[in-house]
Design a protein around this motif. Structure first.
Motif, PDB file in Angstrom:
ATOM      1  N   HIS A 141     -11.787  -1.329   0.099  1.00 38.94           N
ATOM      2  CA  HIS A 141     -10.745  -0.171  -0.943  1.00 38.94           C
ATOM      3  C   HIS A 141     -10.801   1.464  -0.696  1.00 38.94           C
ATOM      4  O   HIS A 141     -10.025   2.178  -1.812  1.00 38.94           O
ATOM      5  CB  HIS A 141     -12.045  -0.627  -2.046  1.00 38.94           C
ATOM      6  N   GLY A 142     -11.688   1.875   0.071  1.00 40.04           N
ATOM      7  CA  GLY A 142     -11.490   3.559   0.426  1.00 40.04           C
ATOM      8  C   GLY A 142      -9.348   3.512   1.048  1.00 40.04           C
ATOM      9  O   GLY A 142      -8.530   4.407   0.762  1.00 40.04           O
ATOM     10  N   ARG A 143      -9.673   2.263   2.005  1.00 42.42           N
ATOM     11  CA  ARG A 143      -7.889   2.729   2.188  1.00 42.42           C
ATOM     12  C   ARG A 143      -6.911   2.494   0.695  1.00 42.42           C
ATOM     13  O   ARG A 143      -5.801   3.963   1.204  1.00 42.42           O
ATOM     14  CB  ARG A 143      -7.161   1.314   3.285  1.00 42.42           C
ATOM     15  N   GLY A 144      -6.764   2.200   0.290  1.00 43.49           N
ATOM     16  CA  GLY A 144      -6.283   1.680  -1.186  1.00 43.49           C
ATOM     17  C   GLY A 144      -6.173   3.140  -1.918  1.00 43.49           C
ATOM     18  O   GLY A 144      -4.582   3.446  -1.955  1.00 43.49           O
ATOM     19  N   ALA A 145      -7.757   3.701  -2.278  1.00 42.43           N
ATOM     20  CA  ALA A 145      -7.412   5.006  -2.161  1.00 42.43           C
ATOM     21  C   ALA A 145      -7.337   5.881  -2.055  1.00 42.43           C
ATOM     22  O   ALA A 145      -6.530   6.751  -2.521  1.00 42.43           O
ATOM     23  CB  ALA A 145      -8.992   5.063  -2.911  1.00 42.43           C
ATOM     24  N   ALA A 146      -6.958   6.076  -0.618  1.00 44.55           N
ATOM     25  CA  ALA A 146      -6.255   7.091   0.394  1.00 44.55           C
ATOM     26  C   ALA A 146      -5.087   7.281   0.187  1.00 44.55           C
ATOM     27  O   ALA A 146      -4.192   7.666  -0.180  1.00 44.55           O
ATOM     28  CB  ALA A 146      -6.939   7.331   1.312  1.00 44.55           C
TER      29      ALA A 146
END
Length: 586
Positions: A141-146
């Motif tokens: 999820h962090g990669r999608g958020a960034a």
């Protein structure tokens, strides 16, 4: 002050070519002109293969056509020369004075330098993250958020009116599984020990929610006229005969029956807890949204029923085996899809159709969905539904984000979401910091796999790209602090003194910044900003190591300080687009 210098030399050269084409080839009214940055500096500042493309269609010699175009180019105060190269390339060389004077324009523009009117105020909705609120956000999820947050910043800088949206999956089976998982852990705290399904949510956060409910309400949700022990024991007794999913669904049905109206409290409690945790996690990560859109609201407002009815009115639904099916194969899907089950419940696909109908009805000029790569097969059915509703599917783009794989000490860290064995975004941020996480996440194209080296992200070395870029910014701040003068003097800098090849390279990199932002916006590619910052930092570090700044020659000193101040400005702007800070000291 040279305020007439254009922000975009590339566009200026395109205009010159367009005028040349109009003069020598008036019949060519629809010409798309592209300029590229040559890889070698001795090939000029910009290059185009326009003559080669036109020659092929017009059946003319590309070299001769290139010469004709050059001869028809209007005079320019910024272009020093144009030459024909290779098989018909036209190479533009900017005047040294144009680059030098451009520095003053950059400093005058301050934080707005790099912005463009590409979007012309058009609206774009970017939907990203949209994780099920069934547990902590993980590193995927962090990669999608960034990626989503950085791209939204870039699109805004390119002139779009951006709306960031998180689609909250607060309806459906996954939320029921979380509610059941929490209740079973709660019953265990109340002395009612029951087998815990292997495909329920296993993480420690489930136990924590159960503890909080028990702290507030004691045994209130454990004692009913219908004993949970008896009903659930009966389901467990025949669990072996059921599949895992059917067994879990039977437990959910029993929980709803036993809890009655209290089930809504349990469902809302776990939803609120996880959604608040998600909001806080993302906010701490520098990721915020203008809108959190509830899936449940689509049911409550009747939007799902209306979307299905619209398809039915177009005679695109049929009933089979008691279920209602959408003829999605007629719109490029590999098979037809159920929109309403035989028990009358709408499918997730039905609510997704309604959600996209809502997007269109809200009037956005463009929409961008950022999905995990595991949703690749979902694209054709969503696009098909949009076309079936007679909506313009070209307004919607879908970008896929591959999962991030973590490595520590050269070893891959294994993760499993359902079992609770995964690294959360919060844990990653605590280990490497927000800046490293945000920068590392966008170092590659979103649809490429990302190997995230935790040891490298924490290191203070030139091999760590975020440290390398931030260190360049801090170095410049240190020089300017040592100087201690007033920066407004830079507006009167004698930029013609910047003749060192390293200085001209830095000037050219600064000139490229607006083009880089536009390219990142057009290609939905934040990694282009990350690449640019690394290259700019590299050129600066080389310049810093070979040059003295605080020198007796006052005019040259001010010119050099103005140059590195502009570099500092661009580094800071680029980092901010990626959600990364610009430290003044390191």
């Amino acid at each position: 002050m040279a305020t007439t210098i254009p922000f975009d030399f590339r566009s200026h050269c395109v205009q010159l070519l367009a005028q040349a084409v109009k003069q020598v080839l008036p019949e060519e009214t629809e010409i798309h002109i592209e300029l590229q940055r040559p890889k070698q500096m001795d090939h000029g500042d910009y290059s185009t293969n326009l003559a080669m493309k036109l020659a092929k269609r017009l059946r003319r010699n590309p070299l001769e056509l290139a010469k004709v175009l050059i001869g028809a180019l209007p005079d320019s105060p910024y272009v020093g020369k144009t030459v024909v190269a290779g098989g018909g390339f036209v190479n533009f060389f900017l005047k040294k004075t144009a680059k030098q004077q451009f520095l003053l324009t950059v400093l005058q523009a301050a934080d707005s330098f790099g912005h463009s009117k590409l979007g012309a105020g058009k609206t774009i909705q970017i939907e990203f993250v949209s994780a099920n609120p069934t547990g902590p956000l993980h590193v995927g999820h962090g990669r999608g958020a960034a990626f989503g947050a950085s791209l939204a910043n870039i699109m805004a800088a390119a002139g779009y009116a951006v709306t960031r949206e998180f689609y909250v999956n607060d309806a459906g089976r996954q939320m029921d599984i979380l509610a059941l998982s929490t209740w079973l852990r709660y019953l265990d705290l109340c002395g009612i020990a029951l087998p815990f399904p292997s495909n329920a949510y296993q993480g420690r956060y489930v136990v924590d929610m159960a503890l909080e409910i028990h702290r507030i309400h004691g045994d209130r949700y454990a004692h009913y006229s219908d004993s949970p022990t008896q009903q659930l024991a009966e389901i467990n007794a025949k669990a072996a005969a059921d599949g895992e999913d059917e067994y879990l669904d039977n437990l959910i049905t029993a929980a709803k029956s036993i809890l009655g109206e209290d089930y809504a409290y349990l469902h809302n409690f776990v939803l609120t807890e996880q959604l608040n945790d998600c909001r806080n996690d993302l906010m701490e990560f520098g990721v915020e949204f203008e809108n959190w859109f509830s899936e449940q609201s689509l049911f409550d407002s009747g939007m799902v029923a209306r979307a299905v009815q619209l398809l039915d009115d177009k005679k695109l639904l049929y009933r089979q085996d008691g279920a209602l099916w959408f003829q999605s194969t007629g719109f490029g899907d590999e098979k037809d899809r159920v929109v309403q089950r035989e028990n009358g419940q709408y499918t997730y696909f039905a609510s997704d159709i309604a959600y996209h109908l809502s997007k269109y009805e809200r009037g956005f000029d463009y929409m961008l969905n950022i999905w995990g790569a595991d949703h690749h097969g979902y694209i054709s059915r969503v696009k098909g539904a949009i076309e079936a509703l007679s909506l313009d599917s070209d307004k919607l783009e879908i970008a896929l984000v591959q999962f991030a794989v973590l490595y520590r000490d050269g070893n891959k860290i294994s993760m499993s979401t359902r079992s609770g064995e995964f690294v959360t975004l919060r844990q990653l941020r605590q280990e490497v910091g927000n800046d490293a996480a945000r920068f590392f996440y966008v170092l590659r194209k979103s649809d490429q796999h990302l190997d995230f080296d935790l040891d490298l992200a924490k290191s203070q070395s030139n091999d760590n790209p975020v440290y390398y870029v931030q260190y360049a910014h801090a170095r410049i701040c240190s020089v300017l602090e040592q100087w201690g003068g007033a920066v407004d003097i830079f507006g009167r800098a004698e930029t013609e003194l910047l003749t060192n090849p390293a200085e001209l390279v830095l000037l050219q990199k600064i000139i490229d910044f607006p083009d880089t932002i536009e390219a990142a916006a057009k290609e939905h590619a934040p990694h282009l900003i990350a690449f640019f910052l690394r290259e700019l930092a590299s050129e600066f570090h080389s310049y810093y190591n070979s040059t003295r700044f605080l020198i007796p020659d006052e005019a040259l000193k001010i010119a050099r300080l103005a140059l590195i101040s502009a570099v500092c400005q661009v580094l800071s702007k680029g980092l901010s687009l990626l959600g990364v800070t610009s430290p003044r000291k390191m």
